[in-house]
Design a protein around this motif. Structure first.
Motif, short mmCIF file in Angstrom:
data_model
loop_
_atom_site.label_atom_id
_atom_site.label_comp_id
_atom_site.label_asym_id
_atom_site.label_seq_id
_atom_site.Cartn_x
_atom_site.Cartn_y
_atom_site.Cartn_z
N VAL A 284 -10.54 22.04 -16.26
CA VAL A 284 -9.69 20.94 -16.58
C VAL A 284 -11.02 19.86 -16.03
CG1 VAL A 284 -7.80 19.83 -15.03
CG2 VAL A 284 -7.91 22.43 -14.43
N ALA A 285 -10.61 19.21 -17.24
CA ALA A 285 -11.45 17.65 -17.84
C ALA A 285 -10.58 16.89 -17.35
CB ALA A 285 -11.78 17.47 -18.89
N LEU A 286 -11.39 15.82 -16.62
CA LEU A 286 -10.18 14.64 -15.32
C LEU A 286 -10.41 13.91 -16.17
CD1 LEU A 286 -10.37 15.58 -12.05
CD2 LEU A 286 -8.90 15.86 -13.55
N LEU A 287 -9.51 12.95 -16.75
CA LEU A 287 -9.86 11.52 -17.63
C LEU A 287 -10.79 9.94 -16.68
CD1 LEU A 287 -8.66 11.98 -21.63
CD2 LEU A 287 -11.77 12.58 -20.29
N PHE A 288 -11.53 9.81 -16.10
CA PHE A 288 -11.80 8.93 -15.34
C PHE A 288 -10.98 7.24 -15.83
CE2 PHE A 288 -14.28 10.15 -11.06
CZ PHE A 288 -13.72 11.16 -10.90
N GLY A 289 -11.75 7.68 -17.33
CA GLY A 289 -11.51 6.50 -18.03
C GLY A 289 -9.63 5.83 -18.49
N ALA A 290 -9.57 7.27 -18.60
CA ALA A 290 -7.63 7.07 -18.94
C ALA A 290 -7.02 6.48 -17.65
CB ALA A 290 -8.09 8.44 -19.57
N ALA A 291 -7.18 7.63 -16.58
CA ALA A 291 -7.06 6.85 -15.23
C ALA A 291 -7.10 6.26 -15.12
CB ALA A 291 -7.18 7.86 -14.13
N ASN A 292 -8.06 5.18 -15.14
CA ASN A 292 -8.25 3.65 -15.02
C ASN A 292 -7.33 2.73 -16.08
OD1 ASN A 292 -9.97 4.48 -12.66
ND2 ASN A 292 -12.08 3.87 -13.63
N ARG A 293 -7.15 3.60 -17.01
CA ARG A 293 -6.24 2.47 -17.15
C ARG A 293 -4.48 2.26 -17.88
NH1 ARG A 293 -9.27 -0.92 -21.94
NH2 ARG A 293 -11.15 -1.15 -20.96
N ASP A 294 -4.40 3.52 -16.79
CA ASP A 294 -3.11 3.49 -16.36
C ASP A 294 -2.05 2.34 -16.45
OD1 ASP A 294 -0.72 4.96 -16.29
OD2 ASP A 294 -1.12 7.20 -15.85
N PRO A 295 -1.67 1.73 -16.99
CA PRO A 295 -0.11 0.82 -16.66
C PRO A 295 0.70 1.36 -15.35
CG PRO A 295 0.65 2.50 -19.29
CD PRO A 295 -1.01 3.19 -18.59
N ARG A 296 1.06 2.61 -15.10
CA ARG A 296 1.63 3.13 -13.93
C ARG A 296 0.79 2.68 -12.37
NH1 ARG A 296 1.37 6.65 -17.27
NH2 ARG A 296 3.00 7.26 -18.47
#
Ligand code: HEM
Length: 398
Positions: A284-296
């Motif tokens: 499983v790859a956790l995408l930190f960059g995406a998570a940090n831009r999550d509008p939720r």
């Protein structure tokens, strides 16, 4: 969340899902304590040609899982104490001012790298005459964490690991003969529940502290200063003292994190991520960059706002048992560097368009050429300079 066939991995993108994966003890950075390479589909056997590299990884906090991780992390925490980190506050401020060049310079090579290495040398209690070696070893070794390491890079990383190991072994021997007030001595002397670190464990620890800490700090400065110079109105808020450096660095890390991806193995049956069953043995790859831009998680996530109220909720330092042990030092170090730049070079600007490096996991820039017409004229450590630079807003194209 999605599965990528070619890379044979699940990718997790949402903030809440990444955070819960980081905290889920059924996921691990390593699987070798619970299963074989055959059982873990995407695993590649450790290539014996790079044995010296694997040996230095063997006891790294980023390699081990409980119960080894729990034991080693306690011992490292007993040496790398909040007090020892706090004692680096003044040296960080002094080093940032001493090492800051003026007029035109390359931000990474001429400031961020020597600064970050100098801070690590202070922490370890070594003189900066070996900083070139530390820098070269670190650069070479971190290539092993990318998704597409070549044999030539692995060979260089292995040679670097062997040299780094020999250097730390001699350092430990020196400190055993004559203890100092530094991290190497404290690691050698640490005792918790009657246990202590072996020399091999100290070697892995020193190497992971340098490698995990150095590149991330340098790339946060590169990515972050680029963001500030492209969003001039945010730089102006720092110059005006409306937002302090300690608050701003959280948004720097949230908006363009230096580490984009961390991976986990699924260690048990019955795991579901974002409602999706994921079998034991999967990667499983956790995408930190995406998570940090999550509008939720963040309102208007693509807006770069140094005064963002909840910026510190970013995932940049990870979470769960492997949460960054160097985060308190990184925060002090980054804030001191940003403060020095703001105070000393208020009209800092880009001299050339920077280029992204070709790495993905350790996300940064090749070069950030900057200039300042002021040069360094006002060494005012205590105050924030006036807002003297132009107020044109730059496009946010990162
Ligand atoms: C902006 C700077 C930094 C960032 C963004 C960062 C980020 C991270 C992240 C995300 C992890 C967790 C990895 C995972 O869960 O798989 C981590 C772990 C770690 N970091 Fe940092 N780090 C930074 C600076 C530092 C510094 C300055 C040091 C040491 C001097 C350091 C030492 C470590 C170590 C030893 C670990 C492993 C902890 C463990 O596995 O228990 N980091 N870091």
């Amino acid at each position: 969340m999605f599965y990528e066939r070619e890379l044979e991995r699940w990718f997790v993108t949402r903030h809440a899902d990444v955070r819960s994966c980081l905290r889920d003890r059924r996921l691990g950075r390593n699987f070798r304590h619970v299963g074989t390479e055959e059982e873990f589909d995407a695993a590649e056997p450790l290539d014996p040609r790079w044995q010296a590299f694997w040996d230095t990884e063997r006891w790294s906090l980023l390699w081990v899982e409980p119960p080894e991780h729990t034991r080693i992390r306690k011992l490292v925490a007993a040496a790398f104490t909040p007090r020892s980190v706090d004692e680096l506050r003044e040296p960080c401020a002094d080093l940032a001012h001493e090492l800051l060049p003026g007029e035109r310079f390359e931000l990474l090579r001429d400031f961020a790298q020597p600064y970050s290495i100098a801070v690590i040398c202070r922490l370890l209690g070594v003189t900066t005459d070996r900083s070139r070696d530390l820098l070269d070893w670190s650069h070479a070794m971190v290539k092993m964490y990318e998704l597409d390491t070549t044999a030539a890079q692995a060979e260089t990383a292995t040679a670097a690991a062997a040299e780094f190991r020999d250097y730390v072994v001699s350092l430990i021997a020196e400190r055993r003969r004559g203890p100092c007030d530094d991290l190497v001595t404290r690691l050698a002397e640490a005792r918790v529940d009657g246990e202590r670190l072996s020399d091999a464990q100290i070697v892995s620890t020193i190497i992971v502290l340098l490698n995990a800490g150095h590149e991330a700090t340098v790339n946060t400065l590169g990515n972050g200063i680029l963001a500030l110079l492209r969003h001039r109105e945010q730089w102006e808020r720092l110059l005006a003292g409306e937002v302090g450096p300690a608050a701003a660095i959280e948004e720097l890390i949230r908006w363009d994190p230096p580490l984009q991806l961390f991976e986990r193995w699924v260690l048990e049956d019955g795991v579901e991520i974002a409602g999706q069953p994921v079998p034991r043995g999967a990667k499983v790859a956790l995408l930190f960059g995406a998570a940090n831009r999550d509008p939720r998680a963040f309102e208007n996530p693509d807006v770069f706002d140094v005064g963002r109220r909840n910026a510190a909720e970013h995932i940049g330092f990870g979470g769960g048992i492997h949460v960054c042990i160097g985060a308190p030092l990184a925060r002090i170090e980054l804030a001191a560097a940003l403060r020095a730049l703001v105070e000393r070079l208020p009209d800092l600007d880009l001299a050339e368009e920077p280029r992204r490096n070709r790495a993905y996991v350790i996300w940064g820039l090749d070069k950030v050429e900057v200039c300042s017409s002021n040069g360094i004229t006002t060494p005012t450590r205590s105050s924030t300079g006036p807002a003297t630079s132009s107020s044109s807003a730059r496009p946010s194209t990162t």
